[in-house]
Design a protein around this motif. Structure first.
Motif, PDB file in Angstrom:
ATOM      1  N   TYR A 246       0.845  -1.205   0.000  1.00 29.54           N
ATOM      2  CA  TYR A 246       0.000   0.000   0.000  1.00 29.54           C
ATOM      3  C   TYR A 246       0.876   1.250   0.000  1.00 29.54           C
TER       4      TYR A 246
ATOM      5  N   GLY B 151     -15.648  -2.180   1.679  1.00 28.70           N
ATOM      6  CA  GLY B 151     -15.658  -2.749   0.342  1.00 28.70           C
ATOM      7  C   GLY B 151     -16.118  -4.191   0.297  1.00 28.70           C
TER       8      GLY B 151
ATOM      9  N   ASN C  70     -20.162   2.126   0.074  1.00 28.18           N
ATOM     10  CA  ASN C  70     -18.731   2.359  -0.121  1.00 28.18           C
ATOM     11  C   ASN C  70     -18.421   3.744  -0.681  1.00 28.18           C
ATOM     12  N   ASP C  71     -19.189   4.741  -0.264  1.00 25.95           N
ATOM     13  CA  ASP C  71     -18.979   6.121  -0.714  1.00 25.95           C
ATOM     14  C   ASP C  71     -17.862   6.745   0.116  1.00 25.95           C
ATOM     15  N   LEU C  72     -16.648   6.753  -0.432  1.00 26.14           N
ATOM     16  CA  LEU C  72     -15.499   7.264   0.318  1.00 26.14           C
ATOM     17  C   LEU C  72     -15.483   8.785   0.402  1.00 26.14           C
ATOM     18  N   ASP C  73     -16.073   9.466  -0.570  1.00 30.25           N
ATOM     19  CA  ASP C  73     -16.166  10.932  -0.486  1.00 30.25           C
ATOM     20  C   ASP C  73     -16.975  11.340   0.749  1.00 30.25           C
TER      21      ASP C  73
ATOM     22  N   GLU D  81     -15.060  10.371   4.053  1.00 29.41           N
ATOM     23  CA  GLU D  81     -13.955  11.277   4.380  1.00 29.41           C
ATOM     24  C   GLU D  81     -14.479  12.597   4.921  1.00 29.41           C
TER      25      GLU D  81
ATOM     26  N   ARG E  91      -8.917   7.195   4.284  1.00 30.52           N
ATOM     27  CA  ARG E  91      -9.677   7.056   3.036  1.00 30.52           C
ATOM     28  C   ARG E  91      -8.848   6.301   1.984  1.00 30.52           C
ATOM     29  N   LEU E  92      -7.553   6.640   1.902  1.00 31.50           N
ATOM     30  CA  LEU E  92      -6.675   5.948   0.962  1.00 31.50           C
ATOM     31  C   LEU E  92      -6.546   4.470   1.315  1.00 31.50           C
TER      32      LEU E  92
ATOM     33  N   ALA F 126      -9.708   2.765   0.201  1.00 31.12           N
ATOM     34  CA  ALA F 126      -9.714   2.639  -1.265  1.00 31.12           C
ATOM     35  C   ALA F 126      -8.923   1.405  -1.693  1.00 31.12           C
ATOM     36  N   ARG F 127      -7.817   1.110  -0.989  1.00 33.06           N
ATOM     37  CA  ARG F 127      -7.062  -0.095  -1.301  1.00 33.06           C
ATOM     38  C   ARG F 127      -7.827  -1.351  -0.878  1.00 33.06           C
TER      39      ARG F 127
ATOM     40  N   HIS G 181     -10.946  -1.651  -1.145  1.00 38.80           N
ATOM     41  CA  HIS G 181     -11.939  -1.849  -2.202  1.00 38.80           C
ATOM     42  C   HIS G 181     -11.349  -2.595  -3.403  1.00 38.80           C
TER      43      HIS G 181
END
Length: 291
Positions: free
Chosen positions: A106, A158, A223-226, A229, A245-246, A249-250, A252
């Motif tokens: 990551y 995710g 899974n809405d990361l916006d 965050e 958040r990053l 995202a990984r 996911h």
């Protein structure tokens, strides 16, 4: 045998202090304010701060074994590399370092790649260190209490799956590694231990588990990361919310998965099967109901 535990008042560190004390080890617990700290009988509270070099030099005196754990903070790399360098300077040749699973993969997640930087130093200098790489902590989900009681599992982890691990398993393995190194007549070779849980969990699977233990429908948050965050930035520094958040995202894309033989290996290290998320969820649900 004097073992210094950093991060001694945190989730993992406090369990490691208690575990070592229960085994009769000579334990020193690093804390910024010894007057406010509470440790088991026999544990010595040592004043120190990993951003204050003179205090760390003093804390590392007469120490032969180090448990290096530092919080996810903006200067995490400086703290960890500095402390490890001071330990080398003090001649400490028995170290256990708490890293993270997928630290090497990551590379776009700050606190993951920061821990891997420390691992690179350990590897380059062939230091006598046990590197622990745990997965995502099950106990992190205790912070989701309010949402769960309202019928919503709020962590957008995710659909690939995360092999979450119980912090008690991490601490047990850390204690065993520290004692093994501390009791060895000579420094032991460098090693890496990955620590994962027995189940691959998704948002849907976790919602199903919570529905069962709470006795009412629980739905995943999606899974809405916006949106996640933005919500988290109201409770923590923006850099921290973005870092997490990053990480998500990984999750996911890649998930956070153990090796195919992880359960067998960890059962051997622990002396019992790794703890399961469903059992922890049941413990938390009972505690919330009692409160």
């Amino acid at each position: 045998m004097n073992i210094l535990v950093t991060g001694s008042t945190g989730t993992i560190g406090s369990l490691v202090v208690r575990g070592l004390a229960a085994q009769g080890a000579s334990v020193r617990a690093l804390t910024r304010d010894p007057a406010k700290a509470s440790f088991p009988e026999g544990v010595i509270a040592v004043k120190g701060d990993m951003t204050d070099v003179p205090s760390m030099r003093a804390a590392l005196q007469d120490v032969d074994t180090l448990f290096l754990l530092n919080a996810v903070v903006a200067d995490e790399v400086t703290q960890a590399i500095g402390t490890l360098s001071l330990a080398r300077e003090a001649g400490i040749q028995r170290v256990v370092y708490l890293s993270v699973l997928n630290s090497d993969a990551y590379t776009d997640v700050p606190h993951f790649t920061g821990k891997y930087t420390v691992e690179r130093m350990i590897e380059q200098f062939d230091l006598p260190v046990t590197v622990l790489r745990p997965s995502y902590f099950m106990q992190n989900d205790a912070a989701l209490k309010d949402g769960l009681l309202q019928g919503r599992y709020g962590m957008p982890i995710g659909n690939v799956g995360v092999a979450m691990v119980d912090v008690r398993d991490i601490a047990e393995i850390a204690v065993a590694a520290l004692l093994r190194r501390a009791r060895s007549a000579t420094p032991l070779p460098r090693e890496v231990i990955e620590i994962t849980g027995p189940d691959v969990l998704t948002g849907d699977a976790l919602a199903t588990i919570w529905s069962g233990v709470l006795g009412k429908p629980v739905t995943p948050a999606g899974n809405d990361l916006d949106a996640w965050e933005t919500a988290m930035a109201g409770f923590m520094p923006s850099w921290s919310a973005y870092d997490l958040r990053l990480m998500l995202a990984r999750f996911h894309v890649d998930g956070m998965l153990g090796k195919s033989n992880a359960v067998e290996l960890l059962t051997g290290l622990l002396g019992h099967p790794p703890r399961r998320y469903r059992d922890l969820a049941g413990e938390l649900a009972k505690a919330w109901e009692a409160a």
